[in-house]
Design a protein around this motif. Structure first.
Motif, PDB file in Angstrom:
ATOM      1  N   CYS A 151      47.335  -1.265  46.597  1.00  0.00           N
ATOM      2  CA  CYS A 151      46.623  -0.075  46.828  1.00  0.00           C
ATOM      3  C   CYS A 151      47.626   1.134  46.974  1.00  0.00           C
ATOM      4  O   CYS A 151      47.436   2.114  46.171  1.00  0.00           O
ATOM      5  CB  CYS A 151      45.701   0.075  47.860  1.00  0.00           C
ATOM      6  N   THR A 153      48.245   4.058  44.330  1.00  0.00           N
ATOM      7  CA  THR A 153      47.858   5.426  44.711  1.00  0.00           C
ATOM      8  C   THR A 153      48.858   6.421  44.138  1.00  0.00           C
ATOM      9  O   THR A 153      48.690   7.375  43.582  1.00  0.00           O
ATOM     10  CB  THR A 153      48.088   5.784  46.191  1.00  0.00           C
ATOM     11  N   MET A 183      46.632   6.242  38.048  1.00  0.00           N
ATOM     12  CA  MET A 183      45.694   6.638  38.883  1.00  0.00           C
ATOM     13  C   MET A 183      45.489   8.154  39.081  1.00  0.00           C
ATOM     14  O   MET A 183      44.417   8.963  39.417  1.00  0.00           O
ATOM     15  CB  MET A 183      45.940   6.214  40.412  1.00  0.00           C
ATOM     16  N   ILE A 240      36.704   0.763  49.467  1.00  0.00           N
ATOM     17  CA  ILE A 240      37.550   1.801  49.337  1.00  0.00           C
ATOM     18  C   ILE A 240      36.822   3.283  50.202  1.00  0.00           C
ATOM     19  O   ILE A 240      37.746   3.865  50.876  1.00  0.00           O
ATOM     20  CB  ILE A 240      37.621   2.173  47.968  1.00  0.00           C
ATOM     21  N   SER A 244      39.130   4.954  52.878  1.00  0.00           N
ATOM     22  CA  SER A 244      39.755   6.480  52.625  1.00  0.00           C
ATOM     23  C   SER A 244      38.964   7.383  53.332  1.00  0.00           C
ATOM     24  O   SER A 244      39.692   8.305  53.816  1.00  0.00           O
ATOM     25  CB  SER A 244      39.553   6.625  50.834  1.00  0.00           C
ATOM     26  N   LYS A 288      45.542  12.210  49.131  1.00  0.00           N
ATOM     27  CA  LYS A 288      44.967  10.951  48.443  1.00  0.00           C
ATOM     28  C   LYS A 288      44.085  10.333  49.013  1.00  0.00           C
ATOM     29  O   LYS A 288      43.237   9.493  48.228  1.00  0.00           O
ATOM     30  CB  LYS A 288      46.228  10.147  48.165  1.00  0.00           C
ATOM     31  N   TRP A 317      40.667   8.963  46.509  1.00  0.00           N
ATOM     32  CA  TRP A 317      40.121   7.834  46.532  1.00  0.00           C
ATOM     33  C   TRP A 317      38.737   7.823  47.003  1.00  0.00           C
ATOM     34  O   TRP A 317      37.817   7.451  46.162  1.00  0.00           O
ATOM     35  CB  TRP A 317      40.849   6.807  47.309  1.00  0.00           C
TER      36      TRP A 317
END
Ligand code: HEM
Lengths: 256, 298
Positions: free
Chosen positions: A28, A32, A37, B36, B40, B121, B125
């Motif tokens: 992940c 990222t 992405m 996710i 996140s 980030k 996400w």
């Protein structure tokens, strides 16, 4: 009850699930950082912008509150005391020598003093400030409606964005800047504020002048504004993504 | 209609069709999105690890806060405060990581996406997954209503309430229905799924939207519905923890009530009805496993 093949399959399934989970976690962070992405994230933010623009009309207002709702102290964030020499001199002089420059794609570039701004019609609004970190604070702002100012200088047709250049360099790095598109710039609550809670705007909150864009997150609302530039595109400014935090991975669309 | 005949005691397991293709697709997409979104979300929470009730943040009286403080010997401690209570959560909340490299952060690196502290980030996400999660949820809820599955499979029938006590007792003993009874969700399952599908999931979307200043301008009723942006943030967090709790219990029950069968039913749609066990004693009390005689409507 359970056939032997079932238990074998079950063990296999458990192991694959666990291995999958570990790989996923490690993957992940690499994901990222990947270009693919980043493109997907940008697309998602563009979709958010379009959807929110569809739902929120041009004129729909951010909620305004009552004096009883005003927070005892308005939290200051980011730069709270710029140490740039030019700014310090202006502050020591009570911002009498400060001028707001407005230029770029306009018919009549101008440089306005604080007093001149204060003679223009003012708007007072008690609104909620939402920081990208998650907290909110309610305060009363008074200032010039940005749309009035833009009409005064005459915005040319090619202009698509209003860029705000600021006096501060956050943590000694690049100069802070921000940008709005014309729709948000002409929103009735979008203003350049010179007063907070009935007093002159404190330095911690952006003196002498800061942007209020009430349907956006806090990082949009540039403090210590020195110069306003109308541009067709902002790709030549900073790292080209439309703002100090945008250059560092935050979305240009700050409506969520 | 049963696909492969009826399960009768003494017979081998019968395969029935349990989940439709769309249900299965939604289930797995939703599973990925929720992981996710949760991880996140915890990254986002870490940027300001405190929750408040009301329109804005009363910084000196948070409803919940997670931080690090030095103890009497000067060593760092993770401290979580909820209301007036103070908990030492060193190692997990407030301060975590390998002993030689402790980090001050609310939720630990293994629980957040991305792992390192990286708000921008985390938000990317969150909103990307949100764009898959919310439309899929909306589609699935419509599908449940229009296909009649909501009524047929999830809304409790009146007679089921009479067996609530037994159902709870059987669950506590981890005794799961077999045979014909396993064909349908039992009352506890129905109520839980309803709470999640019509309660927590829509609520997490709406409270999420309430935190958006543009959405508040578009739909000001969001603020009134949840008592302000900071209340919405707190409710959003509570929903997230509620969903995590559901997820853990769901996972445990999937495992103990026949993991392979359950997983297969959610992947291929086929579910095995295992025959009812023969009574332990010749004259077992009839309430232990009430035979299902009522006609079914599907
Ligand atoms: C489409 C649905 C969703 C939207 C629009 C949404 C939106 C948001 C937003 C805007 C924030 C930032 C709040 C802040 O500034 O602090 C946030 C935070 C967060 N979200 Fe979501 N979210 C959604 C779904 C979920 C789900 C399904 C979960 C959990 C399973 C979740 C868990 C969290 C958590 C834990 C936070 C941290 C801060 C808080 O508790 O509010 N979110 N979400």
């Amino acid at each position: 009850m359970t056939k032997p093949t079932d238990s074998g399959r079950r063990r296999f399934l458990t192991r694959s699930l666990m291995a999958g989970g570990a790989t996923l976690l490690a993957g992940c962070d690499a994901l990222t950082r990947s270009d693919a992405m980043s493109k997907l994230f940008d697309a998602s933010s563009a979709l958010t912008q379009q959807a929110q623009r569809l739902l929120a009309s041009r004129q729909s207002l951010a909620r305004e509150f009552t004096p009883a709702d005003i927070a005892p102290t308005f939290r200051a964030n980011g730069t709270t005391n710029p140490d740039e020499e030019d700014y310090r001199k202006l502050a020591e002089g009570g911002f009498r020598d400060w001028r707001l420059e407005i230029g770029g794609l306009v018919d009549k570039p101008q440089a306005l003093s604080l007093d001149e701004l204060k003679t223009m019609p003012a708007r007072t609004q008690i609104t909620r400030h939402d920081c990208v970190e998650g907290w909110s604070c309610i305060g009363q702002w008074k200032g010039v409606v940005l749309g009035d100012l833009l009409d005064r200088v005459g915005v040319r047709d090619q202009a698509r964005f209003v860029v705000f250049h600021c006096a501060d360099r956050y943590r000694g790095g690049d100069a802070y800047y921000e940008s709005l598109d014309m729709l948000e710039a002409y929103h009735p609550q979008t203003q350049l504020a010179y007063a907070l809670n009935g007093a002159d705007l404190p330095i911690a909150n952006g003196a002498p002048l800061r942007l209020r864009a009430e349907r956006q997150l806090g990082y949009k609302m540039a403090k210590y504004v020195m110069r306003i530039e109308l541009v067709e595109s902002f790709t030549h400014i900073g790292r080209g993504r439309g703002g100090y935090w945008e250059d560092r991975g935050y979305n240009w669309w700050a409506g969520i | 209609m049963p696909l492969f005949g009826k399960a009768r005691p003494g017979q081998a397991a019968t395969l029935i069709k349990r989940h439709t293709a769309f249900s299965r697709l939604w289930h797995w997409v939703n599973f990925a999105c929720l992981i996710i979104l949760l991880m996140s979300g915890l990254q986002i929470f870490n940027a300001h690890p405190a929750l408040y009730w009301g329109k804005d943040s009363h910084f000196d009286s948070p409803a919940l806060s997670i931080g690090a403080e030095r103890d009497a010997n000067g060593a760092w401690q993770g401290i979580t405060r909820i209301g007036g209570y103070r908990f030492d959560t060193t190692g997990v909340l407030g301060i975590s990581g390998p002993p030689d490299d402790l980090e001050r952060r609310a939720f630990p690196a293994w629980a957040t996406l991305p792992g390192p502290r990286w708000l921008s980030k985390g938000r990317q996400w969150h909103f990307l997954a949100g764009w898959i999660f919310a439309p899929m949820l909306t589609a699935y809820l419509f599908y449940l209503v229009i296909s009649g599955q909501l009524k047929r499979r999830l809304l409790p029938r009146r007679d089921e309430w009479r067996h609530l006590g037994e159902t709870i007792r059987d669950h506590v003993r981890l005794r799961f229905p077999r045979g014909e009874e396993a064909r349908h969700y039992n009352l506890l399952q129905k109520l839980t799924y309803l709470l999640v599908l019509l309660g927590l999931l829509p609520l997490v979307v709406l409270t999420g939207l309430t935190m958006s200043p543009t959405m508040d301008a578009a739909w000001p009723w969001l603020l009134d519905a949840f008592g302000g942006r900071q209340s919405a943030r707190t409710l959003h967090f509570i929903c997230a923890i509620g969903l995590l709790a559901f997820f853990l219990v769901h996972l445990a029950l999937v495992m103990v009530s026949g993991m392979f069968n359950n997983l297969r039913s959610m992947i291929t749609g086929r579910y095995a009805l295992h025959p009812e066990l023969p009574p332990a004693q010749p004259h077992a009390p009839s309430s232990a496993l009430p035979p299902q005689q009522e006609p079914r409507d599907d």
